[in-house]
Enzyme design. Structure first.
Site, PDB file in Angstrom:
ATOM      1  N   ASN A 256       0.830  -1.208   0.000  1.00  0.00           N
ATOM      2  CA  ASN A 256       0.000   0.000   0.000  1.00  0.00           C
ATOM      3  C   ASN A 256       0.867   1.260   0.000  1.00  0.00           C
ATOM      4  OD1 ASN A 256      -2.179  -1.735   0.169  1.00  0.00           O
ATOM      5  ND2 ASN A 256      -2.279  -1.618   2.392  1.00  0.00           N
TER       6      ASN A 256
ATOM      7  N   HIS B 118       5.832  -0.284  -2.863  1.00  0.00           N
ATOM      8  CA  HIS B 118       5.405   0.409  -4.081  1.00  0.00           C
ATOM      9  C   HIS B 118       5.390   1.925  -3.951  1.00  0.00           C
ATOM     10  CE1 HIS B 118       3.269  -3.625  -5.071  1.00  0.00           C
ATOM     11  NE2 HIS B 118       4.530  -3.625  -5.457  1.00  0.00           N
TER      12      HIS B 118
ATOM     13  N   SER C  67      -4.225 -10.056  -2.657  1.00  0.00           N
ATOM     14  CA  SER C  67      -4.627 -11.111  -3.590  1.00  0.00           C
ATOM     15  C   SER C  67      -3.436 -11.918  -4.074  1.00  0.00           C
ATOM     16  CB  SER C  67      -5.331 -10.493  -4.805  1.00  0.00           C
ATOM     17  OG  SER C  67      -4.432  -9.637  -5.508  1.00  0.00           O
TER      18      SER C  67
ATOM     19  N   ILE D 283      -7.390 -17.695   7.478  1.00  0.00           N
ATOM     20  CA  ILE D 283      -8.506 -17.064   8.188  1.00  0.00           C
ATOM     21  C   ILE D 283      -9.327 -16.325   7.142  1.00  0.00           C
ATOM     22  CG2 ILE D 283      -9.194 -15.402   9.962  1.00  0.00           C
ATOM     23  CD1 ILE D 283      -6.569 -15.926  11.387  1.00  0.00           C
TER      24      ILE D 283
END
Length: 224
Positions: free
Chosen positions: A87, A104, A172, A210
């Site tokens: 993020n 990033h 992801s 989880i």
């Protein structure tokens, strides 16, 4: 002291209202990535690129860390916690986490177009044409664009190899080379993956899934 490495992605900040690229209704549907997040886009239309990141920065200023961010920050009371995040927001830091590596880049910063080591915090919130570095070159968003190398990868690999436990939350694992970090985790290290849709990856080890959103999953995290 036990070391915990947290590898976080867009789902970590989504609960704070940060719009993600890949989620339904996210940024991919509003922008062509090649027009706003690539070196070619910067060469073709730097004003459009700056407008795009100025909008994202403005949105970030309206968002606050969520429960998941504060839970991770709270782990520092008992553990050596290192965060590796995909993020570009500063929500981990604003929640109180003290060791955060941004793979990033960082939305609130800009850097020189002639010297990557010259990085500046944007005080006014907006980046404009005519904003120059000390060497007289235009500043650009301090973001790793598609097609660019990830300078922090070597440091991230070193950190994830040192973890006694790795928590993967809100990613992801589709963006490389970042997703490849999990291949460097030692086989004996327990890995906890927190995501409603558990991503598939080839890293060996003791893996616990989880299947919850970031904050809810972190509440049920066992670090024993």
């Amino acid at each position: 002291m036990k070391s915990i490495v947290v590898f976080s992605g867009a789902g970590m900040s989504a609960e704070s209202g940060i719009m993600t690229f890949r989620d339904m209704g996210g940024l991919w549907e509003r922008y062509d990535v090649t027009e706003v997040a690539s070196p070619e886009a910067w060469e073709k239309n730097p004003q459009l690129v700056m407008d795009f990141y100025n909008q994202r920065r403005k949105q970030l200023l309206q968002c606050e860390p969520n429960k998941g961010h504060t839970l991770i920050a709270g782990l520092e009371k008992d553990y050596d916690v290192q965060i590796i995040t995909q993020n570009v927001d500063d929500l981990h830091e604003r929640a109180g986490s003290t060791k955060v590596l941004h793979l990033h880049g960082e939305l609130k910063k800009a850097r020189s177009t002639v010297d990557e080591s010259l990085v500046y915090t944007l005080k006014g919130g907006e980046l404009k044409l005519g904003d120059y570095c000390e060497k007289g070159s235009q500043l650009r968003p301090h973001i790793v664009w598609f097609g660019e190398a990830v300078p922090a990868m070597d440091q991230a690999i070193s950190l994830i190899q040192q973890g006694d436990m790795v928590v993967v939350v809100g990613t992801s694992l589709q963006v490389y080379p970042a997703a490849g970090l999990l291949n460097f985790i030692k086989k004996t290290v327990p890995i906890v993956v927190i995501d409603p849709d558990t991503p598939k990856f080839s890293a060996a080890g003791n893996i616990t899934a989880i299947r919850k959103k970031a904050s809810e999953g972190l509440q049920s995290l066992s670090t024993d």
